[in-house]
Write a protein that holds these residues in place. Structure first.
Motif, PDB file in Angstrom:
ATOM      1  N   LEU A   1       0.803  -1.220   0.000  1.00 19.48           N
ATOM      2  CA  LEU A   1       0.000   0.000   0.000  1.00 19.48           C
ATOM      3  C   LEU A   1       0.840   1.277   0.000  1.00 19.48           C
ATOM      4  CD1 LEU A   1      -3.006   0.590   0.054  1.00 19.48           C
ATOM      5  CD2 LEU A   1      -2.876   0.770   2.524  1.00 19.48           C
TER       6      LEU A   1
ATOM      7  N   HIS B   1      -2.992   1.452  -6.375  1.00 17.48           N
ATOM      8  CA  HIS B   1      -3.184   1.873  -4.987  1.00 17.48           C
ATOM      9  C   HIS B   1      -4.671   1.892  -4.629  1.00 17.48           C
ATOM     10  CE1 HIS B   1      -3.857   4.795  -1.722  1.00 17.48           C
ATOM     11  NE2 HIS B   1      -2.816   4.181  -1.194  1.00 17.48           N
TER      12      HIS B   1
ATOM     13  N   LYS C   1      -6.197  -0.181  -1.585  1.00 17.31           N
ATOM     14  CA  LYS C   1      -6.805   0.520  -0.444  1.00 17.31           C
ATOM     15  C   LYS C   1      -8.260   0.074  -0.269  1.00 17.31           C
ATOM     16  CE  LYS C   1      -6.025   4.245   2.432  1.00 17.31           C
ATOM     17  NZ  LYS C   1      -4.890   5.054   2.829  1.00 17.31           N
TER      18      LYS C   1
ATOM     19  N   GLY D   1       4.263   0.003  10.437  1.00 19.36           N
ATOM     20  CA  GLY D   1       3.620  -0.037  11.741  1.00 19.36           C
ATOM     21  C   GLY D   1       4.554  -0.308  12.903  1.00 19.36           C
TER      22      GLY D   1
ATOM     23  N   ARG E   1       5.301  14.847  -2.052  1.00 22.88           N
ATOM     24  CA  ARG E   1       4.584  14.507  -3.281  1.00 22.88           C
ATOM     25  C   ARG E   1       5.172  15.293  -4.450  1.00 22.88           C
ATOM     26  NH1 ARG E   1       2.985  11.482  -0.045  1.00 22.88           N
ATOM     27  NH2 ARG E   1       0.843  10.905   0.451  1.00 22.88           N
TER      28      ARG E   1
ATOM     29  N   THR F   1       0.586  14.348  11.871  1.00 21.07           N
ATOM     30  CA  THR F   1       1.203  13.097  12.337  1.00 21.07           C
ATOM     31  C   THR F   1       0.853  11.874  11.493  1.00 21.07           C
ATOM     32  OG1 THR F   1       1.200  14.005  14.539  1.00 21.07           O
ATOM     33  CG2 THR F   1       1.454  11.628  14.389  1.00 21.07           C
TER      34      THR F   1
ATOM     35  N   ARG G   1      -4.061   8.878   0.857  1.00 23.63           N
ATOM     36  CA  ARG G   1      -2.829   8.187   1.226  1.00 23.63           C
ATOM     37  C   ARG G   1      -2.470   8.414   2.686  1.00 23.63           C
ATOM     38  NH1 ARG G   1       0.446   6.170  -3.522  1.00 23.63           N
ATOM     39  NH2 ARG G   1       0.662   4.686  -1.827  1.00 23.63           N
TER      40      ARG G   1
ATOM     41  N   CYS H   1      -2.621   7.645   6.810  1.00 22.99           N
ATOM     42  CA  CYS H   1      -2.261   6.391   7.489  1.00 22.99           C
ATOM     43  C   CYS H   1      -3.473   5.476   7.689  1.00 22.99           C
ATOM     44  CB  CYS H   1      -1.644   6.722   8.841  1.00 22.99           C
ATOM     45  SG  CYS H   1      -1.160   5.239   9.730  1.00 22.99           S
TER      46      CYS H   1
HETATM   47  C1  HEM Z   1       2.448   6.329  15.586  1.00 25.72           C
HETATM   48  C2  HEM Z   1       2.395   5.489  14.588  1.00 25.72           C
HETATM   49  C3  HEM Z   1       2.212   5.867  13.146  1.00 25.72           C
HETATM   50  C4  HEM Z   1       2.455   7.046  12.508  1.00 25.72           C
HETATM   51  C5  HEM Z   1       2.986   8.339  13.106  1.00 25.72           C
HETATM   52  C6  HEM Z   1       2.131   6.860  11.106  1.00 25.72           C
HETATM   53  C7  HEM Z   1       2.218   7.861  10.138  1.00 25.72           C
HETATM   54  C8  HEM Z   1       1.867   7.691   8.823  1.00 25.72           C
HETATM   55  C9  HEM Z   1       1.880   8.739   7.833  1.00 25.72           C
HETATM   56  C10 HEM Z   1       2.299  10.181   8.075  1.00 25.72           C
HETATM   57  C11 HEM Z   1       1.471   8.191   6.663  1.00 25.72           C
HETATM   58  C12 HEM Z   1       1.285   8.918   5.331  1.00 25.72           C
HETATM   59  C13 HEM Z   1       2.532   8.891   4.489  1.00 25.72           C
HETATM   60  C14 HEM Z   1       2.382   9.735   3.250  1.00 25.72           C
HETATM   61  O1  HEM Z   1       1.418  10.465   3.089  1.00 25.72           O
HETATM   62  O2  HEM Z   1       3.312   9.680   2.431  1.00 25.72           O
HETATM   63  C15 HEM Z   1       1.229   6.791   6.895  1.00 25.72           C
HETATM   64  C16 HEM Z   1       0.820   5.888   5.925  1.00 25.72           C
HETATM   65  C17 HEM Z   1       0.626   4.546   6.171  1.00 25.72           C
HETATM   66  N1  HEM Z   1       0.644   3.916   7.399  1.00 25.72           N
HETATM   67 FE1  HEM Z   1       1.047   4.773   9.167  1.00 25.72          FE
HETATM   68  N2  HEM Z   1       1.716   5.581  10.934  1.00 25.72           N
HETATM   69  C18 HEM Z   1       1.741   4.936  12.143  1.00 25.72           C
HETATM   70  C19 HEM Z   1       1.369   3.634  12.408  1.00 25.72           C
HETATM   71  C20 HEM Z   1       0.939   2.740  11.460  1.00 25.72           C
HETATM   72  C21 HEM Z   1       0.527   1.386  11.745  1.00 25.72           C
HETATM   73  C22 HEM Z   1       0.475   0.763  13.141  1.00 25.72           C
HETATM   74  C23 HEM Z   1       0.244   0.802  10.547  1.00 25.72           C
HETATM   75  C24 HEM Z   1      -0.238  -0.589  10.250  1.00 25.72           C
HETATM   76  C25 HEM Z   1      -0.729  -1.410  11.124  1.00 25.72           C
HETATM   77  C26 HEM Z   1       0.459   1.805   9.508  1.00 25.72           C
HETATM   78  C27 HEM Z   1       0.301   1.594   8.157  1.00 25.72           C
HETATM   79  C28 HEM Z   1       0.398   2.578   7.198  1.00 25.72           C
HETATM   80  C29 HEM Z   1       0.217   2.323   5.780  1.00 25.72           C
HETATM   81  C30 HEM Z   1      -0.047   0.970   5.137  1.00 25.72           C
HETATM   82  C31 HEM Z   1       0.355   3.568   5.130  1.00 25.72           C
HETATM   83  C32 HEM Z   1       0.219   3.847   3.636  1.00 25.72           C
HETATM   84  C33 HEM Z   1      -1.202   4.268   3.340  1.00 25.72           C
HETATM   85  C34 HEM Z   1      -1.442   4.591   1.875  1.00 25.72           C
HETATM   86  O3  HEM Z   1      -0.517   4.987   1.160  1.00 25.72           O
HETATM   87  O4  HEM Z   1      -2.596   4.459   1.469  1.00 25.72           O
HETATM   88  N3  HEM Z   1       0.877   2.958  10.106  1.00 25.72           N
HETATM   89  N4  HEM Z   1       1.452   6.503   8.226  1.00 25.72           N
END
Ligand code: HEM
Length: 531
Positions: free
Chosen positions: A129, A137, A141, A328, A402, A466, A472, A474
């Motif tokens: 993802l 994507h 998603k 994660g 981006r 955060t 896209r 989290c």
């Molecule tokens: C404090 C913990 C976390 C923070 C601060 C965080 C932060 C972020 C951020 C800022 C993005 C967006 C990135 C972008 O726009 O380029 C993101 C995307 C993502 N996060 Fe998290 N995340 C956290 C925990 C997790 C956990 C626990 C998981 C899975 C169990 C996870 C899975 C994902 C995935 C798969 C994406 C991509 C989503 C997409 O592109 O559609 N994250 N995260």
């Protein structure tokens, strides 16, 4: 375009020079001409990209400009400003919700992640993802979002609590070196190491139903390889920088210890996940008549639920599992380290105490073995406020970037195709314009009182970068918040945290894709009786 002009000039000069010096054109002459062309191309392209374009030609050169994040509060600007990054690379930093909306929400599929960042992530996480783009994507998603729905995440809370309880008893055992003594049990613990281990255990179990047992047994080959290979250190920052500036595939070949560790970790994790998922898929096919196979076997993890949708191949499920691990594990662990780093500071001792009082008054002690579910954990307002506030002032992710696929308009300004636009949660979350004069202070109260308390006092939810935003944003946000609250509640309810020696130390910070404390976070931990 600049590439084409620079290469045309270089090739013409290279071949003309060779033509004039060599009497007859042999294979060697052509090789010489090619080498000369490259020698001429590199300085031309460098001068253009690093000096001429950003300083004299870029249409963005008149935007307010800031060399460092600190200037976010002091350079007058509207919507965004320009930053010249390393080698004068132009970056447009978005600081206003109106500007963030377009690339991250409304037109998000018209923008992509920077190609080198994408290549680095693809090598590590596969085409999951985080890495996929466009239709690919959208498809991923669409099929993964239900797996992360509200109910599914809430069902994971007892697991978060169980692992947090295990962490508490391990720390207790570690600091309890004089079990018969009547004085308080105190010891020094590197909390960053423990948060890394619990992060791995939780994502392994909740993500794909496999316990790494990193808390209880950190030295298994899988744990050692994964953590050595994937936990960023000083050399990872250099590798990342060189990869972003040149070619990631080339940098991976450099004979550096971290490269070797990452290669080994990758092979180990790939094989482990391939075996796990193939086995589970085979098992499921053999029990195809049993529509409730997953429930019967107790596989309630994210990847098993994704498997149930039949939307993904085995290879893609392996990639999604690596993505869950990568996205994660580190982020969630860093969030705990930073929260403890804040709460342990003497000036925030009252916040730590108030949180402890709330937790102890409302939750059973981890040692009681009583299950704590979402209903219990989500009704503690101060815990919620501390969790949100710690991830505001210390966002684990530094920046999300981006690049527009075509020339784009953001708030009336033309952003040329290929220009990097960025949201920097590490800074945006602390700008005075959104958060007021105490923007840099750790103050959970802002989430509890006032007109905009749902946004921590900010006028827009987009000031809290955060977890990113839009298509896209989290997918694991609910998961991460539940996990963060469970670990904080168990730790703060059980222990008092102070800086080593009683005085807050200056921290050496490493800014990569995430923000880490170099050397981890040793803290003085004292068990607090009576819970
Ligand atoms: C404090 C913990 C976390 C923070 C601060 C965080 C932060 C972020 C951020 C800022 C993005 C967006 C990135 C972008 O726009 O380029 C993101 C995307 C993502 N996060 Fe998290 N995340 C956290 C925990 C997790 C956990 C626990 C998981 C899975 C169990 C996870 C899975 C994902 C995935 C798969 C994406 C991509 C989503 C997409 O592109 O559609 N994250 N995260």
């Amino acid at each position: 375009m600049s590439n084409i002009i620079a290469s045309s000039i270089a090739i013409s000069c290279g071949y003309l020079a060779t033509y004039h010096t060599d009497n007859s054109l042999t294979t060697f002459s052509y090789l010489k001409a090619a080498a000369l062309s490259i020698l001429i191309y590199v300085p031309i392209q460098f001068t253009w990209t690093c000096f001429l374009w950003p300083l004299y030609f870029s249409p963005l050169r008149k935007l307010p400009q800031a060399p460092v994040l600190e200037f976010m509060d002091t350079v007058p600007h509207e919507y965004f400003f320009r930053m010249l990054d390393i080698f004068n690379k132009e970056i447009v930093i978005l600081t206003d919700p109106k500007a963030i909306t377009q690339p991250f929400q409304t037109n998000s599929y018209e923008y992509v992640k920077p190609v080198n960042i994408k290549n680095i992530l693809k090598h590590l996480l596969g085409n999951g993802l985080i890495v996929s783009d466009g239709q690919d994507h959208k498809y991923q998603k669409k099929h993964l979002a239900p797996v992360f729905n509200f109910r599914a995440v809430k069902n994971l809370y007892p697991l978060f609590w169980k692992k947090s309880s295990e962490m508490v008893s391990l720390i207790k055992a570690e600091i309890d070196t004089k079990p018969n003594s009547s004085s308080a049990i105190t010891g020094i613990v590197n909390i960053d190491d423990r948060s890394g281990r619990i992060g791995l255990d939780i994502i392994g179990k909740a993500g794909f139903g496999s316990d790494f047992n990193a808390l209880s047994n950190p030295h298994t080959p899988l744990n050692t390889s994964y953590r050595d290979g994937f936990t960023p250190d000083k050399s990872s920052a250099i590798i990342l920088l060189l990869s972003v500036l040149t070619y990631p595939a080339l940098i991976r070949l450099l004979p550096i210890k971290k490269n070797r560790q990452t290669r080994e970790g990758l092979v180990m994790v790939n094989n482990y996940l391939k075996d796990l998922i193939s086995q589970r898929k085979k098992d499921m096919m053999m029990n195809v008549d049993e529509s409730d196979y997953l429930d019967k076997t107790g596989h309630e993890d994210i990847i098993s639920s994704a498997m149930k949708t039949n939307a993904f191949t085995t290879e893609n499920l392996v990639d999604q599992s690596k993505t869950l691990l990568g996205a994660g594990h580190d982020t969630s662990s860093i969030a705990i380290t930073w929260a403890i780093s804040l709460l342990s500071q003497p000036k925030y001792a009252h916040i730590q105490q108030r949180l402890r009082d709330e937790v102890r008054a409302n939750l059973p002690s981890p040692s009681s073995g009583v299950e704590v579910n979402a209903e219990l954990l989500d009704k503690l307002p101060y815990l919620d406020a501390v969790s949100k506030e710690s991830m505001r002032v210390r966002s684990p992710v530094t920046r999300t970037s981006r690049i527009p696929l075509h020339d784009a308009q953001i708030c009336g300004v033309t952003i040329l195709k290929g220009t990097t636009v960025q949201v920097m949660p590490w800074a945006l979350n602390k700008t005075k314009i959104h958060w007021g004069d105490d923007a840099r202070e750790f103050n959970p109260e802002r989430w509890l009182v006032g007109e905009n308390k749902a946004n921590g006092g900010a006028s827009s939810s987009l000031a809290y970068g955060t977890f990113g935003t839009g298509t896209r944003g989290c997918i694991g946000k609910g998961f991460a918040i539940g996990e963060n609250k469970a670990i904080l509640a168990a730790l703060i309810g059980s222990f008092d945290f102070k800086p080593v020696g009683g005085k807050t130390q200056d921290l050496e910070i490493m800014y990569g894709l995430t923000v880490r404390i170099i050397g981890g976070l040793p803290v003085e931990v004292t068990a607090v009786d009576g819970w």
